[in-house]
Every structure is written in structure tokens, then in C-alpha cells.
Design an enzyme around this catalytic site. Structure first.
Site, PDB file in Angstrom:
ATOM      1  CB  THR A 323      -0.909   0.057   1.248  1.00 26.08           C
ATOM      2  OG1 THR A 323      -0.083   0.253   2.394  1.00 26.08           O
ATOM      3  CG2 THR A 323      -1.713  -1.216   1.415  1.00 26.08           C
ATOM      4  CB  CYS A 324       0.338   4.618  -1.284  1.00 15.85           C
ATOM      5  SG  CYS A 324       0.676   4.057  -2.941  1.00 15.85           S
ATOM      6  CG  ASP A 325      -0.226   4.125   5.753  1.00 20.04           C
ATOM      7  OD1 ASP A 325       0.838   4.275   6.402  1.00 20.04           O
ATOM      8  OD2 ASP A 325      -1.328   4.524   6.146  1.00 20.04           O
TER       9      ASP A 325
END
Ligand SMILES: *Cc1c(COP(=O)(O)O)cnc(C)c1O
Length: 376
Positions: A323-325
Site C-alpha cells: 500500500t501507499c501508507d
């Protein structure tokens, strides 16, 4: 890893990470608990893995269920448990949920303060309540906070309050911390339990049950004692602190019941480094903290990982999710050694993932589907 899981994964054609749980292992685990503590009732902690296949197997084997919400109570009942085999073990309940549980036939509730006792007394008259007391979780790899439980002195007052309000002051509970590798941890907790029993007796209240919680480990990378050793240590502690008046007892295994029954298959999406001089590889998988591996938080749980290139030379890697977290990094403080030959597209097997994975997985954070699960 079992032959059945290996065979299932060989035939699987769908894309994306998945969890495969071998129900034969869950059955063996239940029987191991039942034999190690023959006079103790097993209340499976539903939150560890609430799959209907797991719940109905355990119900058919005679297990009882520890639940934390009305939805979990309904799942346990749907799996074939009668309400007398269900406990509402969350100390934090809405009064209307207590009422719904009572209407469904549940008569056993956890409390840890007078306000919660009053809720139970109002909508579940005559029910059994047990008071959770605080316990420091030294030795646990997934220690619990001070969120649940009160000190032992207050527990006596809470139980007396329940008794006065017409409830059955049934007993006490504690949890020694999840993934507890020290078999002696129950000893000190049972000493406190014995003390609460005696103080209640002095006030004319006869308690009858000790709920010894969960905490039984799954084998990850470090060795863990076998369940039989826990059984022996617990029995010794019960004799030491209760003499020949051993109370009715309960355990609530979650992780220890399902952890080793599950394997997650994941795929390597990218292998890279951060600079030409830096040799530390970053290995990005198609699963991370939000896809089911939430217990890698603070790098608390370190799963065994198998690769198709095991046996080749290894070097340290940072492991991260897709994810882009930026919090979606699993092992960085303590990097994970993986084969230097590891390549994009390789399938990894993350073992010991039958507990606290599928239900921790986000619904569709960043467009990644919740973890697919198969119970075979
Ligand atoms: C989560 C939980 C358990 C299960 O704990 P494990 O360490 O997974 O065995 C048992 N009892 C209660 C009250 C819980 O909240």
C-alpha cells in the site's frame, strides 16, 4: 505447513495473497488442550479466527466460545453452540448489547468495574458475572495493556456489588498476555485469584470459577513450550493456591488454537535498494500490515517465511507491504534474512498465520481486496 495446504496451493489459480487453514490441525490443537487440562473447559476466543468452518468444527468437538460482540455470539450460535456454551467476555459492552445477548440465552458476562455490573444487573437479571483483574504480562510477545481489568482489591468490591444486585458472582478472569512463552506466568495470576476468592468468602460470597484466559503460543521463529507443559504448570499452580478446593476452570485459547493451522501465500512485487552504495534490499510483498499482517506492528510477531530459494545464501531485507501508507513496513528495525537470489514474482509462504490475520485485514484500503481465506 502441511501436505494438504501444499497440495491446495499447487492447484490454486487465482491471483492475490491468500490464507489457507488446515482444519485437521485445529482439531488436533483442540484435542491437545482438552487432554492437557482435562478438568478445564475450553472457550475458544472467536476473534482469533471466526471463520464458520473453524467455529462449527470446534462446536462439534465440544468447545465453548469466548465472544466480544453480539455478532460473534451470533456466529458461535450459528456454528451450533448452545447459549450456555457462550461467554460474553468483553468487559466493555453497550447495555443494549448485553440485553441482546441475554435474549439470545447468554448468561455469562465479564466485568471489571461497578458501572459494567450495573448494566448487566439491569438487563440480564440473575446472570453470572466474573471480574477480570489486571495482570502485568511480563514474558508475553504480544503483551496486553491496562485496558482490561481492575486491581485485585477492587475486584472484590465489584463482585460484592454484583452479588448485592442479584447477579451470581461467579468468579474471576485474567489474561497473562498473548504469545506467552513462560509457562510459570499463570502461577502469580492464580495466586491473586486465590486471594480474591478468600476475600470474597470473608464477605459471604462463594466464588466458583477461574477463567485463566488465553496466551498459549504458536511456534513462530523461537521455540515455545508444548501445551502439555502449560497444563502441568497450571495444574501445579492451582493446587498450590487453592489446595483441595480447586475451582471450576476455563481457558480461552485463541492464537494457540488456530495460529499454526494457517499459511499465507504471498508474492514478491518488487526488490530494490535505496542507493547504489546501500546493499540493504527492500522486498515489497502483495500483503502487508493492512492485508492481514497487522501483528508485525512494532515487529512484535516475527513469522517464519519460506521461499522457493531456501538453501541459497541469505542477506538482510526490509519487508514491506504494497500500500501507499508509509506505516506499511513490517520488518525494518530488525531486518529479515532472505535468499539473495530472491526475485520479483517469487511466491513466499508465511507460516503460523492462522490467528489474527484475516480479521485484521482492511476491507479495501488502497484498493487491495481483503485477504482471501480458504479452510480445508
Ligand atoms: C483475545 C482474547 C483471548 C485469546 O488470547 P490468545 O492469546 O490469542 O490465546 C482470550 N481471552 C480474552 C478475553 C481475549 O480478549
Amino acid at each position: 505447513m502441511t501436505e494438504r495446504i501444499r497440495e491446495f496451493l499447487r492447484r490454486r489459480r487465482e491471483d492475490g495473497p491468500c490464507l489457507v487453514v488446515d482444519l485437521d490441525i485445529v482439531r488436533e490443537n483442540y484435542q491437545t488442550f482438552a487432554h492437557a487440562l482435562p478438568d478445564t473447559r475450553v472457550f475458544y476466543a472467536v476473534k482469533a479466527n471466526p471463520a464458520p468452518e473453524v467455529l462449527s468444527l470446534l462446536a462439534s468437538l465440544g468447545s465453548c466460545f469466548d465472544t466480544a460482540s453480539v455478532a460473534e455470539i451470533e456466529m458461535a450460535l450459528a456454528a451450533g453452540a448452545t447459549p450456555d456454551r457462550v461467554s460474553f467476555g468483553n468487559t466493555i459492552k453497550k447495555e443494549r448489547d448485553i440485553a441482546r445477548a441475554y435474549a439470545l440465552g447468554v448468561r455469562m458476562f465479564a466485568v471489571d468495574c461497578k458501572a459494567e455490573v450495573e448494566k448487566v444487573a439491569r438487563v440480564a437479571p440473575g446472570a453470572r458475572v466474573y471480574c477480570r483483574f489486571l495482570y502485568d504480562c511480563a514474558g508475553a510477545e504480544w503483551p496486553l495493556s491496562r485496558k482490561f481489568g481492575c486491581d485485585t482489591g477492587m475486584a472484590v468490591d465489584v463482585l460484592e456489588h454484583a452479588h448485592r444486585l442479584g447477579l451470581e458472582a461467579y468468579g474471576v478472569s485474567f489474561h497473562v498476555g498473548s504469545q506467552q512463552r513462560n509457562v510459570r506466568s499463570w502461577d502469580r495470576a492464580l495466586k491473586s485469584a486465590g486471594q480474591i476468592f478468600r476475600e470474597c468468602a470473608e464477605r459471604g460470597i462463594a466464588l466458583s470459577m477461574v477463567n485463566m484466559g488465553g496466551g498459549f503460543p504458536t511456534k513462530y521463529l523461537k521455540k515455545v513450550p508444548v501445551v502439555e507443559n502449560y497444563g502441568r504448570a497450571i495444574f501445579r499452580a492451582l493446587c498450590k493456591h487453592f489446595g483441595n478446593a480447586i475451582p471450576e476452570t476455563i481457558i480461552e485459547p485463541g492464537r494457540g488454537m488456530v495460529g499454526n493451522a494457517g499459511v499465507i501465500e504471498a508474492e514478491v512485487v518488487l526488490v530494490s535498494t535505496k542507493s547504489a552504495q546501500d546493499e540493504l534490499r527492500w522486498v515489497y510483498l502483495d500483503i502487508g500490515k493492512f492485508g492481514g499482517l497487522a501483528e508485525t506492528m512494532d515487529e512484535a510477531i516475527r513469522y517464519p517465511i519460506r521461499t522457493p530459494r531456501d538453501g541459497d545464501a541469505v542477506s538482510d531485507c526490509v519487508l514491506a507491504g504494497p500500500t501507499c501508507d508509509s506505516a506499511d513496513v513490517m520488518y525494518e528495525k530488525n531486518p529479515y534474512p532472505l535468499p539473495v537470489s530472491l526475485e520479483i514474482g517469487d511466491k513466499l509462504l508465511i507460516e503460523g498465520t492462522g490467528a489474527y490475520t484475516s480479521t485484521y485485514s482492511a476491507v479495501a484500503f488502497n484498493g487491495f481486496a481483503p485477504l482471501k481465506t480458504y479452510h480445508i
